[in-house]
Design an enzyme around this catalytic site. Structure first.
Site, PDB file in Angstrom:
ATOM      1  N   ASP A  46      -1.253   8.647  -7.336  1.00 25.02           N
ATOM      2  CA  ASP A  46       0.081   7.913  -6.720  1.00 25.02           C
ATOM      3  C   ASP A  46       1.542   8.515  -6.917  1.00 25.02           C
ATOM      4  O   ASP A  46       2.497   8.597  -6.391  1.00 25.02           O
ATOM      5  CB  ASP A  46       0.197   6.456  -7.027  1.00 25.02           C
ATOM      6  CG  ASP A  46      -1.016   5.508  -6.534  1.00 25.02           C
ATOM      7  OD1 ASP A  46      -1.531   4.515  -7.218  1.00 25.02           O
ATOM      8  OD2 ASP A  46      -1.449   5.983  -5.454  1.00 25.02           O
ATOM      9  N   THR A  78       1.528   3.216  -2.126  1.00 27.29           N
ATOM     10  CA  THR A  78       0.541   3.823  -3.043  1.00 27.29           C
ATOM     11  C   THR A  78      -0.787   2.985  -3.126  1.00 27.29           C
ATOM     12  O   THR A  78      -1.367   3.119  -4.078  1.00 27.29           O
ATOM     13  CB  THR A  78       1.179   4.118  -4.393  1.00 27.29           C
ATOM     14  OG1 THR A  78       1.655   2.734  -5.033  1.00 27.29           O
ATOM     15  CG2 THR A  78       2.317   5.042  -4.378  1.00 27.29           C
ATOM     16  N   ASP A 110      -0.594  -1.070  -5.540  1.00 23.84           N
ATOM     17  CA  ASP A 110      -1.578  -2.149  -6.059  1.00 23.84           C
ATOM     18  C   ASP A 110      -1.782  -1.731  -7.645  1.00 23.84           C
ATOM     19  O   ASP A 110      -2.938  -1.317  -7.849  1.00 23.84           O
ATOM     20  CB  ASP A 110      -2.894  -2.002  -5.279  1.00 23.84           C
ATOM     21  CG  ASP A 110      -3.500  -0.471  -5.086  1.00 23.84           C
ATOM     22  OD1 ASP A 110      -4.623  -0.489  -4.986  1.00 23.84           O
ATOM     23  OD2 ASP A 110      -2.443   0.476  -5.504  1.00 23.84           O
ATOM     24  N   ASN A 117      -6.822  -2.043  -5.951  1.00 20.77           N
ATOM     25  CA  ASN A 117      -7.407  -1.758  -7.022  1.00 20.77           C
ATOM     26  C   ASN A 117      -7.894  -3.207  -7.486  1.00 20.77           C
ATOM     27  O   ASN A 117      -9.064  -3.287  -8.071  1.00 20.77           O
ATOM     28  CB  ASN A 117      -6.412  -1.199  -7.854  1.00 20.77           C
ATOM     29  CG  ASN A 117      -6.284   0.222  -7.773  1.00 20.77           C
ATOM     30  OD1 ASN A 117      -7.069   0.911  -7.308  1.00 20.77           O
ATOM     31  ND2 ASN A 117      -5.075   0.711  -8.075  1.00 20.77           N
TER      32      ASN A 117
HETATM   33  O1  RIB Z   1      -7.837   6.739  -4.307  1.00 20.28           O
HETATM   34  C1  RIB Z   1      -6.801   6.785  -4.905  1.00 20.28           C
HETATM   35  C2  RIB Z   1      -6.011   5.332  -4.887  1.00 20.28           C
HETATM   36  O2  RIB Z   1      -6.796   4.468  -4.936  1.00 20.28           O
HETATM   37  C3  RIB Z   1      -5.081   5.511  -5.600  1.00 20.28           C
HETATM   38  O3  RIB Z   1      -3.788   4.645  -5.125  1.00 20.28           O
HETATM   39  C4  RIB Z   1      -5.355   4.665  -6.766  1.00 20.28           C
HETATM   40  O4  RIB Z   1      -4.300   3.607  -7.442  1.00 20.28           O
HETATM   41  C5  RIB Z   1      -6.277   3.600  -5.721  1.00 20.28           C
HETATM   42  O5  RIB Z   1      -5.360   2.724  -5.348  1.00 20.28           O
HETATM   43 CA    CA Z   2      -2.737   2.634  -5.805  1.00 26.01          CA
END
Ligand code: RIB
Ligand code: CA
Length: 318
Positions: free
Chosen positions: A242, A127, A14, A43
């Site tokens: 990530d 991720t 994301d 995100n």
């Molecule tokens: O908590 C961190 C995660 O949340 C990471 O993957 C960041 O990109 C968000 O997606």
């Molecule tokens: Ca992420």
């Protein structure tokens, strides 16, 4: 994996600053062969994370099909993180426009096609929320054997970040995470236990910028933007969450890993989205996750700084 054979991977994320840096690391590695890229809502909205995925792939020269993920979580209402990643989901440096078409397939169908066509089982590097991966398992259980492993950035055995108990990626779609963690597919979980230690310090930003190529400059700018939110919370550096999900595949010797039985809390007024790790074997259940709990931070930063050098001589019009 022999030195000759590359690990076939699907990147599902994301983007998101740390997703983008994870993909930079993955694409720079001679050990990985990126077969497909899929966006997931997290995100930012799926439209924004998809646009960002296409722009990041254009910047990095990732020549793989890109597909849009599901509109939102399996059952939950969407949650986004504009407060961290900005209204675009990838605020900060200018990026190139997409340089190729978005796949006409959705993420689940592109993942399924990729798994069917790969001669070898494929690693999924997830991720963002687990929405697409769970949907893939629901729609195509016959392809489970073509998934070699799933490397997840998500969860936290000891703590959360979006609530005291839950990390963002898991909280956005706990039902999806529960499906993935109970699938029986080999899973490496890089949770907050390790990713909050994966700090890149401001002096490291400059070390990366001084590599002097276009991607190095963009990565340094991403780090500076991403650090703004965290500096105000007292962090000494930017936690590049990530990238750990990629680095743990590339350089496992940099990490401390413990096999645990992990359950996902999907109910609970206070703990929905928690990754509950059975640290003391109270349940007598076989482990379902290789939990990454610690790292050699200097080695991690060196890996990131080395990776941007792979883009020397690579330039795209922004
Ligand atoms: O908590 C961190 C995660 O949340 C990471 O993957 C960041 O990109 C968000 O997606
Ligand atoms: Ca992420």
């Amino acid at each position: 994996m022999t030195t000759l054979s590359k690990l076939p991977v699907i990147l599902d994320g994301d983007p998101g600053h740390d997703d983008a840096m994870a993909w930079m690391l993955a694409n720079a590695s001679p050990m990985l062969d990126i077969l497909a890229v899929t966006s997931v809502a997290g995100n930012q909205t799926i439209e924004k994370t998809t646009y960002n995925a296409r722009r990041v792939c254009a910047l990095l020269g990732i020549d793989a099909p890109i597909a849009m993920g599901r509109l939102g979580p399996l059952l939950s209402d969407p949650i986004t993180a504009g407060n961290i990643h900005g209204q675009t989901g990838l605020d900060g440096p200018a990026l190139p426009e997409p340089n190729g078409p978005l796949s006409p397939m959705g993420a689940v169908e592109l993942m399924a096609k990729t798994l069917r066509e790969s001669p070898d089982p494929v690693t999924i590097i997830a991720t963002g929320p687990e929405t697409n991966v769970a949907a893939l398992l629901l729609a195509h259980p016959e392809l489970k054997s073509k998934i070699a492993q799933i490397s997840v950035m998500g969860g936290g055995i000891a703590f959360g970040n979006w609530t005291p108990a839950a990390e963002f990626n898991i909280l956005v779609d706990p039902e999806a995470a529960q499906l993935v963690f109970s699938s029986g597919i080999p899973l490496t979980m890089s949770g907050l236990d390790v990713t909050e230690q994966a700090l890149i310090f401001p002096e490291d930003f400059e070390r990366i910028r001084k590599v002097g190529n276009q991607v190095a400059g963009v990565v340094a700018d991403w780090l500076e933007f991403f650090f703004k939110f965290h500096r105000d919370l007292g962090y000494a550096g930017a936690p590049v969450h990530d990238a750990v999900a990629v680095a743990a595949l590339l350089r496992p010797e940099l990490f401390t890993i413990q096999e645990l039985y992990v359950q996902i809390e999907t109910a609970g007024e206070y703990c929905r989205g928690a990754t509950v790790g059975d640290l003391h074997g109270k349940l007598g259940r076989a482990p379902n996750a290789r939990c990454v709990l610690g790292l050699d931070r200097t080695g991690f930063v060196d890996l990131m700084a080395e990776a941007v050098k792979a883009y020397d001589g690579w330039e795209v019009r922004v």
